[in-house]
Design a protein around this motif. Structure first.
Motif, PDB file in Angstrom:
ATOM      1  N   LYS A  71       0.834  -1.207   0.000  1.00 40.73           N
ATOM      2  CA  LYS A  71       0.000   0.000   0.000  1.00 40.73           C
ATOM      3  C   LYS A  71       0.863   1.249   0.000  1.00 40.73           C
ATOM      4  N   LEU A  72       1.917   1.233   0.838  1.00 37.47           N
ATOM      5  CA  LEU A  72       2.839   2.368   0.899  1.00 37.47           C
ATOM      6  C   LEU A  72       3.543   2.566  -0.440  1.00 37.47           C
ATOM      7  N   SER A  73       3.947   1.464  -1.064  1.00 38.53           N
ATOM      8  CA  SER A  73       4.635   1.541  -2.352  1.00 38.53           C
ATOM      9  C   SER A  73       3.721   2.115  -3.434  1.00 38.53           C
ATOM     10  N   LEU A  74       2.455   1.680  -3.446  1.00 41.92           N
ATOM     11  CA  LEU A  74       1.502   2.183  -4.439  1.00 41.92           C
ATOM     12  C   LEU A  74       1.250   3.678  -4.243  1.00 41.92           C
ATOM     13  N   ASN A  75       1.135   4.105  -2.978  1.00 45.04           N
ATOM     14  CA  ASN A  75       0.940   5.529  -2.684  1.00 45.04           C
ATOM     15  C   ASN A  75       2.145   6.347  -3.139  1.00 45.04           C
ATOM     16  N   ILE A  77       4.312   5.536  -5.537  1.00 44.39           N
ATOM     17  CA  ILE A  77       4.337   5.560  -7.002  1.00 44.39           C
ATOM     18  C   ILE A  77       3.333   6.589  -7.522  1.00 44.39           C
ATOM     19  N   ARG A  78       2.140   6.609  -6.928  1.00 45.62           N
ATOM     20  CA  ARG A  78       1.111   7.560  -7.358  1.00 45.62           C
ATOM     21  C   ARG A  78       1.569   8.995  -7.140  1.00 45.62           C
ATOM     22  N   ASN A  79       2.116   9.274  -5.945  1.00 46.52           N
ATOM     23  CA  ASN A  79       2.579  10.632  -5.643  1.00 46.52           C
ATOM     24  C   ASN A  79       3.720  11.059  -6.563  1.00 46.52           C
ATOM     25  N   ASN A  80       4.673  10.132  -6.789  1.00 49.09           N
ATOM     26  CA  ASN A  80       5.800  10.447  -7.680  1.00 49.09           C
ATOM     27  C   ASN A  80       5.333  10.700  -9.110  1.00 49.09           C
ATOM     28  N   SER A  81       4.329   9.933  -9.543  1.00 46.86           N
ATOM     29  CA  SER A  81       3.795  10.121 -10.898  1.00 46.86           C
ATOM     30  C   SER A  81       3.143  11.493 -11.044  1.00 46.86           C
ATOM     31  N   ILE A  86       3.539  17.027 -13.113  1.00 45.29           N
ATOM     32  CA  ILE A  86       3.538  18.485 -12.905  1.00 45.29           C
ATOM     33  C   ILE A  86       4.807  19.092 -13.489  1.00 45.29           C
ATOM     34  N   ARG A  87       5.928  18.441 -13.254  1.00 41.72           N
ATOM     35  CA  ARG A  87       7.197  18.937 -13.785  1.00 41.72           C
ATOM     36  C   ARG A  87       7.189  18.996 -15.310  1.00 41.72           C
ATOM     37  N   ASN A  88       6.724  17.922 -15.943  1.00 35.96           N
ATOM     38  CA  ASN A  88       6.692  17.874 -17.401  1.00 35.96           C
ATOM     39  C   ASN A  88       5.735  18.914 -17.984  1.00 35.96           C
ATOM     40  N   VAL A  89       4.594  19.103 -17.321  1.00 35.52           N
ATOM     41  CA  VAL A  89       3.630  20.108 -17.777  1.00 35.52           C
ATOM     42  C   VAL A  89       4.238  21.508 -17.681  1.00 35.52           C
ATOM     43  N   MET A  90       4.939  21.771 -16.566  1.00 34.80           N
ATOM     44  CA  MET A  90       5.589  23.078 -16.388  1.00 34.80           C
ATOM     45  C   MET A  90       6.669  23.308 -17.444  1.00 34.80           C
ATOM     46  N   ASN A  91       7.391  22.255 -17.794  1.00 40.94           N
ATOM     47  CA  ASN A  91       8.432  22.381 -18.829  1.00 40.94           C
ATOM     48  C   ASN A  91       7.846  22.697 -20.203  1.00 40.94           C
ATOM     49  N   ILE A  92       6.573  22.341 -20.394  1.00 39.57           N
ATOM     50  CA  ILE A  92       5.902  22.673 -21.654  1.00 39.57           C
ATOM     51  C   ILE A  92       5.294  24.074 -21.595  1.00 39.57           C
ATOM     52  N   ILE A  93       4.695  24.415 -20.450  1.00 46.52           N
ATOM     53  CA  ILE A  93       3.980  25.696 -20.327  1.00 46.52           C
ATOM     54  C   ILE A  93       4.940  26.880 -20.320  1.00 46.52           C
ATOM     55  N   PHE A  94       6.043  26.789 -19.572  1.00 45.84           N
ATOM     56  CA  PHE A  94       6.963  27.925 -19.446  1.00 45.84           C
ATOM     57  C   PHE A  94       7.488  28.424 -20.792  1.00 45.84           C
ATOM     58  N   VAL A 208      16.717  11.019  -8.943  1.00 39.72           N
ATOM     59  CA  VAL A 208      15.713  10.118  -9.514  1.00 39.72           C
ATOM     60  C   VAL A 208      15.821   8.741  -8.868  1.00 39.72           C
ATOM     61  N   VAL A 209      17.045   8.248  -8.695  1.00 39.94           N
ATOM     62  CA  VAL A 209      17.267   6.959  -8.040  1.00 39.94           C
ATOM     63  C   VAL A 209      16.736   6.987  -6.604  1.00 39.94           C
ATOM     64  N   GLU A 210      16.965   8.102  -5.899  1.00 35.97           N
ATOM     65  CA  GLU A 210      16.500   8.250  -4.516  1.00 35.97           C
ATOM     66  C   GLU A 210      15.033   8.651  -4.434  1.00 35.97           C
ATOM     67  N   GLU A 211      14.399   8.810  -5.607  1.00 34.55           N
ATOM     68  CA  GLU A 211      12.972   9.146  -5.716  1.00 34.55           C
ATOM     69  C   GLU A 211      12.633  10.462  -5.012  1.00 34.55           C
ATOM     70  N   ARG A 212      13.517  11.427  -5.162  1.00 34.23           N
ATOM     71  CA  ARG A 212      13.287  12.759  -4.580  1.00 34.23           C
ATOM     72  C   ARG A 212      12.669  13.662  -5.654  1.00 34.23           C
TER      73      ARG A 212
END
Length: 223
Positions: A71-75, A77-81, A86-94, A208-212
């Protein structure tokens, strides 16, 4: 009893343990009735019964622990996704927001020159990176649980990346000096070339490896 005990060692499943222990139809219950007046046998059966209940309790605890981890892992993964999206959208919008302003200030020819310089630097960035990020992500993910090995791996990757970056700058310098077509874009190319060194120093693959991903997203938006 010995036959069932052997099967217990072979199967090692909670279902089989419950079949041996629980209910009036269980093996141990029947043995208790059979040797109801034999104190030694009753003690022996009681000891086995206690051990099996302990094992069942351990399995239940492990099962709950695994479910909690999933359950913790799924949460996570969802949060990281969500954060990475958001990061990718910002890289397009800016760029869409800033392009109109930039083109109004430096004109269409200036935007073209900037795009040309950026494209040139893109080739030298490929030389500097040498696919290190892709390799480091794959291997770093395997070593991140071992801090000592992971730190050693990071140092090796950073050293290789610094060497390849220096080589990329030398090649870039050679082309800027000897290729006349690049002369009028020299200053612009040198400004854009800072991205090569900054990418190497940034070492984003570690985060990315440390999932930060929160840090990566915040840094990407600010920069």
């Amino acid at each position: 009893l010995l036959k069932h005990y052997k099967n217990l060692l072979d199967k090692n499943t909670t279902e089989y343990l419950e079949e041996i222990v629980k209910g009036k139809s269980s093996v141990l219950y029947k043995i208790k009735l059979l040797f109801s007046k034999d104190f030694v046998m009753q003690s022996f059966v009681g000891t086995i019964e206690l051990k099996i209940f302990m094992i069942l309790g351990y399995y239940q605890k492990e099962k709950l622990s695994i479910l909690a981890e999933k359950k913790l892992s799924l949460n996570k993964i969802r949060n990281n996704s969500i954060i990475y999206t958001i990061r990718n959208v910002m890289n397009i919008i800016f760029p869409l927001v800033t392009f109109k302003y930039a083109s109004g200030i430096i004109s269409a020819s200036g935007v073209g020159a900037a795009s040309y310089a950026s494209a040139i630097i893109g080739y030298f960035s490929l030389i500097a990176q040498l696919g290190i990020n892709t390799y480091a992500l794959a291997e770093g993910a395997k070593l991140r649980s071992n801090k000592e090995k992971f730190d050693e791996f990071c140092n090796i990757m950073f050293t290789i990346n610094v060497i390849s970056t220096v080589f990329a700058y030398l090649v870039l310098g050679f082309f800027l000096i000897n290729v006349k077509d690049l002369a009028k874009y020299r200053e612009l190319i040198l400004i854009y070339s800072a991205t090569i060194g900054l990418t190497t120093i940034g070492m984003e693959w570690i985060f990315v490896v440390e999932e930060r991903f929160i840090y990566i997203t915040a840094r990407s938006i600010i920069i």
